[in-house]
Motif scaffolding. Structure first.
Motif, PDB file in Angstrom:
ATOM      1  N   TYR A   1      36.557  43.341  27.007  1.00 13.92           N
ATOM      2  CA  TYR A   1      36.692  42.947  28.080  1.00 13.92           C
ATOM      3  C   TYR A   1      36.336  41.155  27.939  1.00 13.92           C
ATOM      4  O   TYR A   1      35.321  41.260  27.427  1.00 13.92           O
ATOM      5  CB  TYR A   1      36.522  43.178  28.947  1.00 13.92           C
ATOM      6  CG  TYR A   1      36.716  44.093  29.700  1.00 13.92           C
ATOM      7  CD1 TYR A   1      35.675  45.408  29.105  1.00 13.92           C
ATOM      8  CD2 TYR A   1      37.819  44.763  30.737  1.00 13.92           C
ATOM      9  CE1 TYR A   1      36.476  46.616  29.565  1.00 13.92           C
ATOM     10  CE2 TYR A   1      38.741  45.831  30.522  1.00 13.92           C
ATOM     11  CZ  TYR A   1      37.765  46.649  30.838  1.00 13.92           C
ATOM     12  OH  TYR A   1      38.259  48.275  31.211  1.00 13.92           O
TER      13      TYR A   1
ATOM     14  N   GLN B   1      36.269  37.425  30.198  1.00 14.95           N
ATOM     15  CA  GLN B   1      36.086  36.736  31.658  1.00 14.95           C
ATOM     16  C   GLN B   1      36.372  35.674  31.807  1.00 14.95           C
ATOM     17  O   GLN B   1      35.476  35.065  31.556  1.00 14.95           O
ATOM     18  CB  GLN B   1      35.538  37.427  32.469  1.00 14.95           C
ATOM     19  CG  GLN B   1      35.474  36.603  33.857  1.00 14.95           C
ATOM     20  CD  GLN B   1      34.262  37.626  34.609  1.00 14.95           C
ATOM     21  OE1 GLN B   1      33.565  37.945  34.663  1.00 14.95           O
ATOM     22  NE2 GLN B   1      35.066  37.494  36.664  1.00 14.95           N
TER      23      GLN B   1
ATOM     24  N   GLY C   1      37.306  31.548  36.399  1.00 15.53           N
ATOM     25  CA  GLY C   1      38.221  32.177  37.731  1.00 15.53           C
ATOM     26  C   GLY C   1      39.094  33.159  37.634  1.00 15.53           C
ATOM     27  O   GLY C   1      39.860  33.500  38.840  1.00 15.53           O
ATOM     28  N   GLN C   2      38.905  33.983  36.770  1.00 18.23           N
ATOM     29  CA  GLN C   2      39.605  34.538  36.264  1.00 18.23           C
ATOM     30  C   GLN C   2      39.148  36.242  36.692  1.00 18.23           C
ATOM     31  O   GLN C   2      37.838  36.403  36.385  1.00 18.23           O
ATOM     32  CB  GLN C   2      40.263  35.254  35.155  1.00 18.23           C
ATOM     33  CG  GLN C   2      41.754  33.399  34.643  1.00 18.23           C
ATOM     34  CD  GLN C   2      42.574  33.517  35.733  1.00 18.23           C
ATOM     35  OE1 GLN C   2      42.996  33.992  35.616  1.00 18.23           O
ATOM     36  NE2 GLN C   2      42.268  32.400  36.685  1.00 18.23           N
ATOM     37  N   GLY C   3      39.665  37.269  35.996  1.00 16.79           N
ATOM     38  CA  GLY C   3      39.838  38.706  36.321  1.00 16.79           C
ATOM     39  C   GLY C   3      39.123  38.852  34.900  1.00 16.79           C
ATOM     40  O   GLY C   3      39.691  38.398  33.812  1.00 16.79           O
ATOM     41  N   LEU C   4      38.152  40.020  34.746  1.00 15.93           N
ATOM     42  CA  LEU C   4      38.510  40.577  33.235  1.00 15.93           C
ATOM     43  C   LEU C   4      39.845  41.027  33.038  1.00 15.93           C
ATOM     44  O   LEU C   4      40.716  41.792  33.231  1.00 15.93           O
ATOM     45  CB  LEU C   4      37.643  41.627  33.275  1.00 15.93           C
ATOM     46  CG  LEU C   4      35.837  41.688  33.469  1.00 15.93           C
ATOM     47  CD1 LEU C   4      35.639  41.714  34.942  1.00 15.93           C
ATOM     48  CD2 LEU C   4      35.113  42.901  33.386  1.00 15.93           C
TER      49      LEU C   4
ATOM     50  N   GLN D   1      43.542  40.227  44.630  1.00 14.91           N
ATOM     51  CA  GLN D   1      42.270  40.074  45.876  1.00 14.91           C
ATOM     52  C   GLN D   1      42.822  37.985  46.231  1.00 14.91           C
ATOM     53  O   GLN D   1      42.217  37.642  45.904  1.00 14.91           O
ATOM     54  CB  GLN D   1      41.162  40.372  44.784  1.00 14.91           C
ATOM     55  CG  GLN D   1      40.727  41.451  44.432  1.00 14.91           C
ATOM     56  CD  GLN D   1      39.644  41.887  43.910  1.00 14.91           C
ATOM     57  OE1 GLN D   1      39.942  41.995  42.222  1.00 14.91           O
ATOM     58  NE2 GLN D   1      38.950  42.232  44.389  1.00 14.91           N
TER      59      GLN D   1
ATOM     60  N   PHE E   1      35.891  43.806  42.267  1.00 10.68           N
ATOM     61  CA  PHE E   1      36.842  43.847  41.294  1.00 10.68           C
ATOM     62  C   PHE E   1      37.499  45.282  42.073  1.00 10.68           C
ATOM     63  O   PHE E   1      37.062  45.939  41.942  1.00 10.68           O
ATOM     64  CB  PHE E   1      35.989  43.550  40.068  1.00 10.68           C
ATOM     65  CG  PHE E   1      35.889  41.912  39.880  1.00 10.68           C
ATOM     66  CD1 PHE E   1      33.990  42.192  39.324  1.00 10.68           C
ATOM     67  CD2 PHE E   1      36.589  41.523  39.431  1.00 10.68           C
ATOM     68  CE1 PHE E   1      33.561  41.051  38.817  1.00 10.68           C
ATOM     69  CE2 PHE E   1      36.154  40.455  38.934  1.00 10.68           C
ATOM     70  CZ  PHE E   1      34.513  39.999  38.845  1.00 10.68           C
TER      71      PHE E   1
ATOM     72  N   THR F   1      43.229  47.273  34.603  1.00  9.32           N
ATOM     73  CA  THR F   1      43.851  46.059  34.704  1.00  9.32           C
ATOM     74  C   THR F   1      43.293  45.367  36.429  1.00  9.32           C
ATOM     75  O   THR F   1      43.507  45.518  38.313  1.00  9.32           O
ATOM     76  CB  THR F   1      45.380  45.837  35.285  1.00  9.32           C
ATOM     77  OG1 THR F   1      45.809  46.626  34.030  1.00  9.32           O
ATOM     78  CG2 THR F   1      45.687  44.890  35.350  1.00  9.32           C
ATOM     79  N   PHE F   2      41.642  44.581  35.999  1.00  9.31           N
ATOM     80  CA  PHE F   2      40.364  43.763  36.666  1.00  9.31           C
ATOM     81  C   PHE F   2      41.827  42.504  37.829  1.00  9.31           C
ATOM     82  O   PHE F   2      42.634  42.121  37.219  1.00  9.31           O
ATOM     83  CB  PHE F   2      40.089  43.184  36.263  1.00  9.31           C
ATOM     84  CG  PHE F   2      38.809  44.244  36.035  1.00  9.31           C
ATOM     85  CD1 PHE F   2      39.115  45.110  34.262  1.00  9.31           C
ATOM     86  CD2 PHE F   2      37.921  44.340  36.853  1.00  9.31           C
ATOM     87  CE1 PHE F   2      37.927  45.863  34.420  1.00  9.31           C
ATOM     88  CE2 PHE F   2      36.644  45.508  35.941  1.00  9.31           C
ATOM     89  CZ  PHE F   2      36.689  46.235  35.246  1.00  9.31           C
ATOM     90  N   GLY F   3      41.326  42.477  39.001  1.00  4.95           N
ATOM     91  CA  GLY F   3      42.038  41.830  40.057  1.00  4.95           C
ATOM     92  C   GLY F   3      40.741  40.296  39.157  1.00  4.95           C
ATOM     93  O   GLY F   3      39.798  40.715  39.085  1.00  4.95           O
ATOM     94  N   LYS F   4      40.706  39.172  40.444  1.00  5.14           N
ATOM     95  CA  LYS F   4      39.893  38.005  40.319  1.00  5.14           C
ATOM     96  C   LYS F   4      38.547  38.230  40.962  1.00  5.14           C
ATOM     97  O   LYS F   4      38.032  37.134  40.574  1.00  5.14           O
ATOM     98  CB  LYS F   4      40.318  36.789  40.229  1.00  5.14           C
ATOM     99  CG  LYS F   4      41.789  36.718  39.896  1.00  5.14           C
ATOM    100  CD  LYS F   4      42.390  35.171  40.228  1.00  5.14           C
ATOM    101  CE  LYS F   4      43.742  34.733  38.978  1.00  5.14           C
ATOM    102  NZ  LYS F   4      43.851  33.174  39.405  1.00  5.14           N
ATOM    103  N   GLY F   5      38.564  39.437  41.898  1.00  9.28           N
ATOM    104  CA  GLY F   5      37.411  39.495  42.259  1.00  9.28           C
ATOM    105  C   GLY F   5      37.362  38.986  43.406  1.00  9.28           C
ATOM    106  O   GLY F   5      37.846  37.424  44.346  1.00  9.28           O
TER     107      GLY F   5
END
Lengths: 116, 116
Positions: free
Chosen positions: A35, A37, A40-43, B6, B89, B105-109
């Protein structure tokens, strides 16, 4: 026991150079994931290896990105002709064999790549 | 096109109180939902998950609620402790043709800070 390890922990390179990032998964884990990152973004999913099956490369952002997994263990992510937008933390994860399909992914600490 | 949102970049709560972290998604095909926790300079660690056939899953101080019709899930931590301070996350996945949910699929946290 030992977790997922990644090297180097930090890499600074010049635009246009090639870089190689290494991942050592947990021993016995058959699945390996990459992955990244960005700030400021998600993975963002990049690539998935599972045993001897063909890898899922659907997340690789361009043909400058490639990954190999030798002997079903160590993996190398290669970025050719690096660009500034490639700057990110690159995370590797592995998961053990499982028949459930919902495998818990164990992450390494990541490699912070900075392209100047 | 963010499939996982998020909306709270940060949340601050007092020790002993409840922390509620929210996650909204747009892809109705997501059927397995995970929460990961991340400390600085470390990789994410798995926290708790829920399948789409359930609406609640509890593990100690952590409970995840899923509202499929609203495409919304939330993570409740009660009582919150200073050691819970981390980035959380939300990471849904979709069962693929091979019967695996590997592609997260990850959010930005959300950065949670629990004050003593």
């Amino acid at each position: 026991g030992a977790g997922v390890s990644q090297s180097p922990s930090n890499k600074v390179t010049e635009k246009g150079k090639d870089v190689e990032l290494r991942c050592d998964p947990i021993s016995g884990h058959t699945a390996l994931y990459w992955y990244r990152q960005s700030l400021g973004q998600g993975l963002e999913f990049l690539i998935y290896f599972q045993g001897n099956s063909a890898p899922d490369k659907s997340g690789l952002p361009s043909d400058r990105f490639s990954a190999e997994r030798t002997g079903g263990s160590v993996s190398t992510l290669t970025i050719q002709r690096t660009q500034q937008e490639d700057s990110a933390v690159y995370l590797c994860a592995s998961s053990p064999p499982s028949g459930s399909g919902t495998d818990t992914q164990y992450f390494g600490p990541g490699t912070r790549l900075t392209v100047l | 096109d963010q499939q996982v949102k998020q909306n709270s970049p940060s949340l601050s709560v007092q020790e002993g109180r409840i922390s509620i972290l929210n996650c909204d998604y747009t892809n109705s095909m997501f059927d397995y939902f995970l929460w990961y926790k991340k400390y600085p300079a470390e990789g994410p660690t798995f926290l708790i998950s829920i399948s789409s056939i359930k609406d609640k899953n509890e593990d100690g101080r952590f409970t995840v609620f899923l509202n499929k019709s609203a495409k919304h899930l939330s993570l409740h931590i009660v009582p919150s402790q200073p050691g819970d301070s981390a980035v959380y996350f939300c990471a849904p996945s979709q069962l693929n043709s091979g019967g695996s949910n590997y592609k997260l699929t990850f959010g930005k946290g959300t950065l949670l800070t629990v004050n003593p």
